[in-house]
Design a protein around this motif. Structure first.
Motif, PDB file in Angstrom:
ATOM      1  N   HIS A   1      23.768  34.998  43.437  1.00  0.00           N
ATOM      2  CA  HIS A   1      24.555  34.217  44.416  1.00  0.00           C
ATOM      3  C   HIS A   1      24.273  34.631  45.850  1.00  0.00           C
ATOM      4  O   HIS A   1      24.634  33.914  46.766  1.00  0.00           O
ATOM      5  CB  HIS A   1      26.058  34.332  44.106  1.00  0.00           C
ATOM      6  N   THR A   2      23.644  35.764  46.055  1.00  0.00           N
ATOM      7  CA  THR A   2      23.309  36.173  47.425  1.00  0.00           C
ATOM      8  C   THR A   2      21.879  35.757  47.792  1.00  0.00           C
ATOM      9  O   THR A   2      21.412  36.043  48.888  1.00  0.00           O
ATOM     10  CB  THR A   2      23.405  37.704  47.588  1.00  0.00           C
ATOM     11  N   MET A   3      21.182  35.124  46.844  1.00  0.00           N
ATOM     12  CA  MET A   3      19.745  34.876  47.039  1.00  0.00           C
ATOM     13  C   MET A   3      19.421  33.432  47.381  1.00  0.00           C
ATOM     14  O   MET A   3      20.157  32.519  47.065  1.00  0.00           O
ATOM     15  CB  MET A   3      18.980  35.239  45.759  1.00  0.00           C
ATOM     16  N   LYS A   4      18.253  33.245  48.020  1.00  0.00           N
ATOM     17  CA  LYS A   4      17.666  31.918  48.231  1.00  0.00           C
ATOM     18  C   LYS A   4      16.879  31.551  46.962  1.00  0.00           C
ATOM     19  O   LYS A   4      16.594  32.425  46.138  1.00  0.00           O
ATOM     20  CB  LYS A   4      16.696  31.969  49.408  1.00  0.00           C
ATOM     21  N   SER A   5      16.470  30.284  46.878  1.00  0.00           N
ATOM     22  CA  SER A   5      15.798  29.839  45.654  1.00  0.00           C
ATOM     23  C   SER A   5      14.513  30.631  45.371  1.00  0.00           C
ATOM     24  O   SER A   5      14.231  30.972  44.226  1.00  0.00           O
ATOM     25  CB  SER A   5      15.510  28.347  45.701  1.00  0.00           C
ATOM     26  N   HIS A   6      13.734  30.952  46.417  1.00  0.00           N
ATOM     27  CA  HIS A   6      12.482  31.674  46.155  1.00  0.00           C
ATOM     28  C   HIS A   6      12.756  33.094  45.661  1.00  0.00           C
ATOM     29  O   HIS A   6      11.986  33.660  44.884  1.00  0.00           O
ATOM     30  CB  HIS A   6      11.563  31.666  47.389  1.00  0.00           C
TER      31      HIS A   6
END
Ligand code: ATP
Ligand code: MG
Length: 251
Positions: free
Chosen positions: A87-92
């Motif tokens: 949940h803290t991440m971007k898609s890449h």
């Protein structure tokens, strides 16, 4: 409504959950539209989970939320993969952690051969799957390696889309309607491959309109209805429960 997610409260859901992939109180919006409505479910390592429900129930939105696509926007909740906070991440970044989303439209890149489509997705072996290993899994792709990807049949394109996800070092395969528009004999072939992928330890979430086929493959099922969860249990339980089947799956 564009609430900024606040994940700073130091909640330690990951510490209390034994699950491999854990979705906890997740809410997602497309602009003002509240779509994924506070859902929580767990997936265990190596398990196949069928995510089912009527048209518009929020299945695609749930997969896109887990893969951390830009839309819908996850505004609340947590998503953990192997104790890492997706949940803290971007898609890449989610992709680098091992999330592999195979979208409904398959997204084969025009102008590239089967092999070039795979090479583009590949990170250097032995981290990802080698071309040889992919062609062993999908002999049809090996036979057609020099053919332009977009000229493949629907079933072959689906195989290429799955192979392309595997070309990276994925841990979780998210499949959005992989059987759509395919003849039963091709569905059989893809299903067989998905069982082999499971044997390799990969965790799968399959979204399918063909609920019976998905339930026959899956260990567990989660049923969504208007953005919320109405069932979470074993796949065989859904197959045996006529009320559930007719109310939410029209089967
Ligand atoms: N880009 C978007 N903008 C606004 N609303 C959207 C968008 N995409 C989907 N929705 C809405 O979100 C809801 C859930 O859609 P979603 O595509 O997740 O459903 P689904 O369960 O995958 O349906 P289907 O079985 O038809 O594929 C629907 O009401 C849909 O109209
Ligand atoms: Mg969908």
């Amino acid at each position: 409504m564009n609430v900024k997610p606040d994940f700073s409260k130091g909640h330690s859901h990951a510490e209390t959950s034994p699950a491999y992939l854990s979705v906890w109180n997740m809410e997602s919006y497309y602009g003002e539209s509240y779509i994924v409505q506070n859902i929580s479910f767990n997936v265990h390592e190596g398990e196949i989970l069928a995510l089912l429900g009527r048209n518009g129930a929020g299945k695609t939105s749930t997969l896109r939320s887990i893969a951390r696509m830009d839309s819908p926007q996850v505004t609340h909740g947590e998503i953990w993969l192997d104790h890492k906070p997706l949940h803290t991440m971007k898609s890449h970044e989610a992709s680098a952690e091992g999330i592999g989303l195979v979208p409904e439209d398959r997204c084969i890149i025009p102008g590239l051969t089967v092999e070039e489509n795979l090479q583009l997705a590949q990170i250097a072996p032995p981290i990802g799957w080698s071309l040889q290993r992919l062609y062993e899994l999908f002999p049809r792709l090996g036979e057609r390696r020099k053919q332009e990807g977009v000229t493949l049949s629907g079933g072959e394109q689906q195989m290429l889309a799955i192979a392309r996800a595997l070309a990276r070092d994925i841990k979780v395969l998210l499949l959005d309607e992989p059987y759509e528009g395919l003849a039963p004999v091709i569905v059989d072939e893809i299903e067989k491959t998905l069982r082999i992928i499971k044997e390799q330890g990969i965790t799968t979430i399959i979204v399918e309109q063909n609920a019976v086929r998905a339930l026959e493959l899956a260990d567990r099922a989660v049923i969504l209805d208007t953005g919320g969860i109405v069932f979470d249990g074993s796949a065989s339980e859904v197959l045996a429960n006529e009320e559930l089947r007719s109310e939410y799956l029209a089967i």
